[in-house]
Design a protein around this motif. Sequence first.
Motif, PDB file in Angstrom:
ATOM      1  N   THR A 134      34.369  40.141  59.574  1.00 44.69           N
ATOM      2  CA  THR A 134      33.160  40.422  58.801  1.00 44.69           C
ATOM      3  C   THR A 134      31.901  40.151  59.620  1.00 44.69           C
ATOM      4  O   THR A 134      31.022  41.015  59.736  1.00 44.69           O
ATOM      5  CB  THR A 134      33.129  39.547  57.530  1.00 44.69           C
ATOM      6  N   LEU A 149      29.202  42.966  61.088  1.00 43.48           N
ATOM      7  CA  LEU A 149      27.769  42.932  60.771  1.00 43.48           C
ATOM      8  C   LEU A 149      26.946  42.841  62.053  1.00 43.48           C
ATOM      9  O   LEU A 149      25.954  43.555  62.225  1.00 43.48           O
ATOM     10  CB  LEU A 149      27.448  41.749  59.859  1.00 43.48           C
ATOM     11  N   ARG A 172      19.102  43.110  52.044  1.00 42.54           N
ATOM     12  CA  ARG A 172      20.027  41.991  51.897  1.00 42.54           C
ATOM     13  C   ARG A 172      21.182  42.301  50.939  1.00 42.54           C
ATOM     14  O   ARG A 172      22.326  41.995  51.231  1.00 42.54           O
ATOM     15  CB  ARG A 172      19.269  40.758  51.421  1.00 42.54           C
ATOM     16  N   SER A 173      20.872  42.953  49.809  1.00 38.59           N
ATOM     17  CA  SER A 173      21.947  43.144  48.823  1.00 38.59           C
ATOM     18  C   SER A 173      22.998  44.120  49.344  1.00 38.59           C
ATOM     19  O   SER A 173      24.195  43.921  49.151  1.00 38.59           O
ATOM     20  CB  SER A 173      21.377  43.590  47.485  1.00 38.59           C
ATOM     21  N   ILE A 225      23.761  44.623  52.484  1.00 44.33           N
ATOM     22  CA  ILE A 225      24.502  43.967  53.551  1.00 44.33           C
ATOM     23  C   ILE A 225      25.508  42.967  52.987  1.00 44.33           C
ATOM     24  O   ILE A 225      26.660  42.914  53.413  1.00 44.33           O
ATOM     25  CB  ILE A 225      23.539  43.283  54.544  1.00 44.33           C
ATOM     26  N   SER A 226      25.090  42.213  51.964  1.00 43.77           N
ATOM     27  CA  SER A 226      26.049  41.238  51.435  1.00 43.77           C
ATOM     28  C   SER A 226      27.183  41.940  50.694  1.00 43.77           C
ATOM     29  O   SER A 226      28.329  41.496  50.742  1.00 43.77           O
ATOM     30  CB  SER A 226      25.355  40.200  50.553  1.00 43.77           C
ATOM     31  N   ALA A 244      29.526  42.951  53.302  1.00 47.70           N
ATOM     32  CA  ALA A 244      30.243  41.789  53.822  1.00 47.70           C
ATOM     33  C   ALA A 244      31.394  41.397  52.888  1.00 47.70           C
ATOM     34  O   ALA A 244      32.510  41.134  53.348  1.00 47.70           O
ATOM     35  CB  ALA A 244      29.281  40.625  54.015  1.00 47.70           C
ATOM     36  N   ILE A 245      31.114  41.382  51.581  1.00 44.33           N
ATOM     37  CA  ILE A 245      32.161  41.039  50.610  1.00 44.33           C
ATOM     38  C   ILE A 245      33.331  42.001  50.725  1.00 44.33           C
ATOM     39  O   ILE A 245      34.500  41.611  50.779  1.00 44.33           O
ATOM     40  CB  ILE A 245      31.586  41.082  49.175  1.00 44.33           C
ATOM     41  N   GLN A 294      29.217  44.374  43.104  1.00 42.74           N
ATOM     42  CA  GLN A 294      28.905  44.650  44.511  1.00 42.74           C
ATOM     43  C   GLN A 294      30.006  45.494  45.165  1.00 42.74           C
ATOM     44  O   GLN A 294      29.728  46.395  45.941  1.00 42.74           O
ATOM     45  CB  GLN A 294      28.762  43.344  45.306  1.00 42.74           C
TER      46      GLN A 294
END
Lengths: 274, 281
Positions: free
Chosen positions: A80, A84, A189-190, A192-193, A196-197, A262
């Motif tokens: 992860t 990124l 940010r949202s 990207i996170s 990532a999840i 998400q």
Amino acid sequence: MSASRHRLGRLIGNAVLLAAVATTLAPLLWMLVTSLRPKQDVFDGALPSALTFDNFSAVLHSVDIGRQLLNSVIFAGGVTLGQLAIGIPAAYAFSQSRGRWSRWAFAVLLLTMSVPFVVVYLPNYILLSEVGLLDSHAGMILPQVASAYGIFLLRQHFQAFPRAIVEAARIDGASEWMVLWRVVVPASRSAISALAIFVFISTWNEYVWPQLVAGAPGMQTLSVGVAAFASEEAGTQWGSIMAAATIACLPTVAAFLALRRQIFNVLLEGAVKG
Amino acid sequence: MAPALLLFGAFVLWPIARTGWLSLHDWNLVSPDREFVGLDNYSELLGDPDFHRLLGRTLMYVAIGLVGGFLLPVGLAMLTLRHAGRATGVYQTLLFVPTVITTAVGALVWQFMYLPSGGPVNELLDTVGISPVNWLKDPSTALPAVGVVGAWQNLGFSYMIALAGLSAVSPTLLEAAELDGASGWQLLRHVVLPLLMPTLLFLATTAVLHALPNVFVAIEILTSGGPAGSSSNLLYDVYSNGLRFFRVGEASAEAVVLMALIGGAAVWQMRLIERGVTYER
């Protein structure tokens, strides 16, 4: 007439959907029930005679779950972070440049997305064995970092970012690197996170690759460990096999239930927004 | 961009090129001598009846993938959009659960479900008087049994995509088509279907592209492609030929054939996307 017909249709429609849900979840419920049964009545009908955690303690005694959890965290976390670290700058570069060359590079990237990863397992296995990275965390992680999905997804986001703001930052003397990390990334940010999840969970769930390049007992991830445990038990102790399976499911199912919005968003953008 | 391209070069593009190069050789992965054989691996494959059977099985998996990854989820998504209302989110979440568990565990659970004696599937069939089947050991049932596991694990994914894609079409239109009694079928054919066509094509090509990767782990854990190769497919054979039997040249040639097929399908899909399959959310 149309109102009652509509109600009937609604009833039938929902009945079909409920049947689909029940069929889909039945194997997992069966897994759970089997894992909680006493050893001797695994095959005694649908309802267990008693509930017990014996199977779970048997698994915890014979498998180093802690070690496997750690390997899974290192593997999924490493992939992860790597995706990124590589994907954010690449996606930004692709979103800004309009040249022929970068359009071609992007098209090649998109095409690699549809090559099943399994196709490159063999040459990558050979490569890792040549450089001595078999049964190492780096060997598990590095090839999986090269994934086009994240780059593709983030590029969409960065392209939607207002150009005027980027221009303004540049005029103020910000370098491209600063524009990216100070302006574009915080605003995304949202996205990207969510990515990532998604990457974390799907890497956590991988089986064939970690089993192939890191199958040694101390290196096994949770997925690999469960399968290894099952084949050691050679299909006899189904109670404890199902207990091990339940343990392996818990982290991702819990994460999914907590973070499903998400996860759905990132999947939809990747699949539908094309 | 540079580090990304470097990694891609090393672990995606270079391996693909190397696969092409290895496909021109005869090699067993460990021996120091690697013999250049030109296109022999390809001509052997094309003339091999086992390879033809393998292609047939590959098509079977694609067909199962189309049913489980296209027809079924689209049908369920249509029912959901028409009738589920506020329960939509619940259906979506519950149907997605098998998709988030690791494929290895999914396959293990089904190994238990399929047990010839005492397994839940056979027990259930027993109650309606069907005698037990040895699902994974019988050459005639192994492929569909494995295919079901792959479809089961990925239904939630394709259902979710179908739901999003189809909800872009106004529900009042569907209702109009249904309410308009006599010409309902025509409305469906001439108004609704053309509107849905880009979405449906996209979902169908996705189902085709995912068909083989989706069953990979199920094959590996449940049958290893057996009995007698009856549940293998082109993708799985690349893996087992290369990494279990160390026939590197032959596996690489198969990989090249597979990539050509997939590349064709992927380019076709990208064309479809370019033709304007985009949705507002």
